[in-house]
Design a protein around this motif. Structure first.
Motif, short mmCIF file in Angstrom:
data_model
loop_
_atom_site.label_atom_id
_atom_site.label_comp_id
_atom_site.label_asym_id
_atom_site.label_seq_id
_atom_site.Cartn_x
_atom_site.Cartn_y
_atom_site.Cartn_z
N SER A 57 -13.91 10.03 -4.93
CA SER A 57 -14.23 11.32 -4.30
C SER A 57 -13.05 11.94 -3.57
O SER A 57 -13.11 13.10 -3.18
N ILE A 58 -11.99 11.15 -3.35
CA ILE A 58 -10.82 11.69 -2.64
C ILE A 58 -9.56 11.48 -3.47
O ILE A 58 -9.43 10.47 -4.17
N GLN A 106 -18.78 18.02 -7.23
CA GLN A 106 -17.68 18.11 -6.26
C GLN A 106 -16.62 17.06 -6.55
O GLN A 106 -15.41 17.35 -6.55
N ASN A 107 -17.05 15.83 -6.81
CA ASN A 107 -16.11 14.75 -7.13
C ASN A 107 -15.35 15.05 -8.42
O ASN A 107 -14.14 14.80 -8.52
N HIS A 108 -16.06 15.58 -9.40
CA HIS A 108 -15.43 15.88 -10.68
C HIS A 108 -14.33 16.92 -10.52
O HIS A 108 -13.27 16.83 -11.15
N ALA A 109 -14.54 17.90 -9.67
CA ALA A 109 -13.51 18.91 -9.42
C ALA A 109 -12.27 18.27 -8.82
O ALA A 109 -11.13 18.62 -9.19
N VAL A 110 -12.46 17.34 -7.91
CA VAL A 110 -11.32 16.62 -7.31
C VAL A 110 -10.59 15.83 -8.38
O VAL A 110 -9.34 15.82 -8.45
N ILE A 118 -11.70 13.18 -17.44
CA ILE A 118 -13.11 12.93 -17.15
C ILE A 118 -13.90 14.19 -17.47
O ILE A 118 -13.52 15.29 -17.05
N VAL A 119 -14.98 14.04 -18.22
CA VAL A 119 -15.82 15.19 -18.56
C VAL A 119 -17.16 15.07 -17.85
O VAL A 119 -17.69 13.97 -17.67
N LEU A 120 -17.69 16.21 -17.44
CA LEU A 120 -19.00 16.28 -16.82
C LEU A 120 -19.97 16.88 -17.83
O LEU A 120 -19.77 18.01 -18.29
N GLU A 121 -20.99 16.11 -18.21
CA GLU A 121 -21.91 16.55 -19.25
C GLU A 121 -23.35 16.48 -18.77
O GLU A 121 -23.71 15.59 -17.99
N ASP A 122 -24.17 17.43 -19.25
CA ASP A 122 -25.58 17.41 -18.88
C ASP A 122 -26.31 16.34 -19.69
O ASP A 122 -25.73 15.68 -20.56
N GLY A 144 -15.43 9.04 -18.19
CA GLY A 144 -13.98 8.92 -18.33
C GLY A 144 -13.61 8.60 -19.77
O GLY A 144 -13.79 7.46 -20.22
N ARG A 145 -13.09 9.60 -20.47
CA ARG A 145 -12.78 9.39 -21.88
C ARG A 145 -11.56 8.50 -22.07
O ARG A 145 -11.40 7.89 -23.14
N SER A 146 -10.69 8.44 -21.07
CA SER A 146 -9.54 7.54 -21.11
C SER A 146 -9.15 7.24 -19.67
O SER A 146 -9.58 7.91 -18.73
N GLY A 147 -8.35 6.20 -19.51
CA GLY A 147 -7.84 5.87 -18.18
C GLY A 147 -8.80 5.11 -17.30
O GLY A 147 -8.56 4.97 -16.09
#
Length: 389
Positions: A57-58, A106-110, A118-122, A144-147
């Motif tokens: 988150s940070i 919010q975390n995804h934006a960070v 990292i992708v955010l999917e419904d 997380g698609r990679s890493g």
């Protein structure tokens, strides 16, 4: 009386990383690495579920793990031919219901701002991506698609320990029973064999025992051991595309070869420090709490067979579940590398690098760890990590 320029208390992955990068940064002074459990039988390092993620988150926590990820991608260059930790880049899938969706976004934006993949999917998109997944009660997931993925913790530790054998490090197999101070300086360490050694600088890398070690120096540190059980089970169905899944309940599951491992059912509310000698898995957690969640999230897991389990201890920071890194503001030669609350293994190399730079050059260079400083502990000011797994 023997004297060392740097004494590191705790010889698992955090302490070993500090020693390794001190030499890499050109430190030529004497170093002692003290470890009470030289076989690492009860080490938080070797008893973890050994994974790495960028879903924090940070930004500072993301950067620490990104440093370690970069190390994983050049292991042979760093440690020599055939260096291997079995890193499987399977990804994390962190799921959220409706109430958790704002925080997930919010975390995804960070994470995106830090360059993660990292992708955010419904729920519908997740169902298309993972046909075996039930999205009951799920609004979205961050994948997380990679890493991100998992690896062999013991193999990683042994790479560092083997490398240290050629770097003029003294390994001391003892427990620390006392720390001597003279005013605002820590000047020495007492060992369980009755000997004492003088210190120029002391690094606390004692994992779940870090709070007790700090107390020996008269320094309060809100880090205590918390027991975490890990369960291994077999299932008829195998899913080659399964990432490490974190359910909204906090329960996680991931593949491990031909079996699966799971955990995360412990409640933090009112949780007491663990008995340092208690390494018995809490089997009722699996039967009563974990299995029903697994069967809901992955219907094929309605019929599974638990085969074994183990328990380890987190070095849990009760203030904010985040690391404490760097010098004490008054006792400046007492250095913290503590309180990772479950993500220490993946961040240890980065912390070792950062502290080595601080001790050798007087400042952080690669990763600024100032935000993790002890000052917030003294002020009771949380720097809270929301993604604690």
């Amino acid at each position: 009386m023997a004297r060392y320029d740097v004494i590191i208390i705790g010889g698992a992955i955090v302490g070993s990383s500090v020693a390794y990068y001190l030499r890499q940064e050109g430190f030529s002074g004497s170093i002692a690495l003290i470890e009470r459990d030289p076989q690492f039988t009860h080490s938080a390092t070797t008893l973890s579920c050994a994974s790495i993620r960028q879903q924090f988150s940070i930004p500072e926590n993301i950067r620490l793990s990104q440093f370690t990820l970069a190390l994983f991608r050049r292991l042979e260059q760093e440690f020599g031919e055939d260096a291997d930790i079995g890193f499987r880049e399977g990804g994390y899938l962190i799921l959220a219901g409706e109430s958790g969706l704002p925080i997930l976004r919010q975390n995804h934006a960070v994470q995106l701002a830090e360059g993660t993949d990292i992708v955010l999917e419904d729920a519908d998109a997740l169902k298309r991506r993972f046909a075996w997944l039930s999205t009951e009660g799920i609004s979205a997931g961050a994948f997380g698609r990679s890493g991100e993925g998992w690896f062999d913790a013991h193999a990683m530790l042994m790479l560092f320990r083997k490398a240290l054998r050629h770097k003029d490090i003294d390994f001391l197999s003892h427990s620390v029973t006392g720390i001597q101070r003279s005013g605002n300086r820590a000047i020495g360490v007492s060992l369980d064999n009755g000997e004492s050694i003088e210190a120029g600088t002391i690094v606390n890398a004692a994992g779940p025992s870090a709070g007790k070690i700090a107390a020996l120096a008269g320094i309060p540190l809100p880090v205590e051991p918390r027991k975490r059980s890990v369960f291994v089970f077999e299932a008829r169905d195998k899913f080659a595309d399964m990432p490490l899944i974190v359910d909204p309940s906090g329960i996680y599951v991931r593949p491990e070869g031909n079996v699966y491992i799971t955990g995360g059912a412990e409640s933090e509310d009112g949780e007491e420090p663990a008995d340092p000698s208690d390494f018995e898995p809490d089997w009722p957690l699996f039967e009563e709490t974990i299995w029903p969640v697994l069967a809901t999230r992955v219907p094929a897991f309605e019929a599974i067979k638990a085969t074994r389990a183990w328990a380890g201890h987190y070095d849990y920071n009760t203030l904010d579940q985040n690391a404490v890194i760097g010098p004490h503001p008054e006792v400046g030669n007492f250095i913290f590398a503590n309180g990772f609350s479950g993500h220490g293994l993946q961040q240890a190399p980065a912390v070792g690098k950062a502290l080595a730079e601080l001790l050798v050059h007087g400042a952080y260079r690669t990763i600024d760890c100032s935000a993790f400083g002890y000052e917030r502990i003294a002020e009771g000011r949380p720097f809270r990590e929301l993604n604690v797994i």
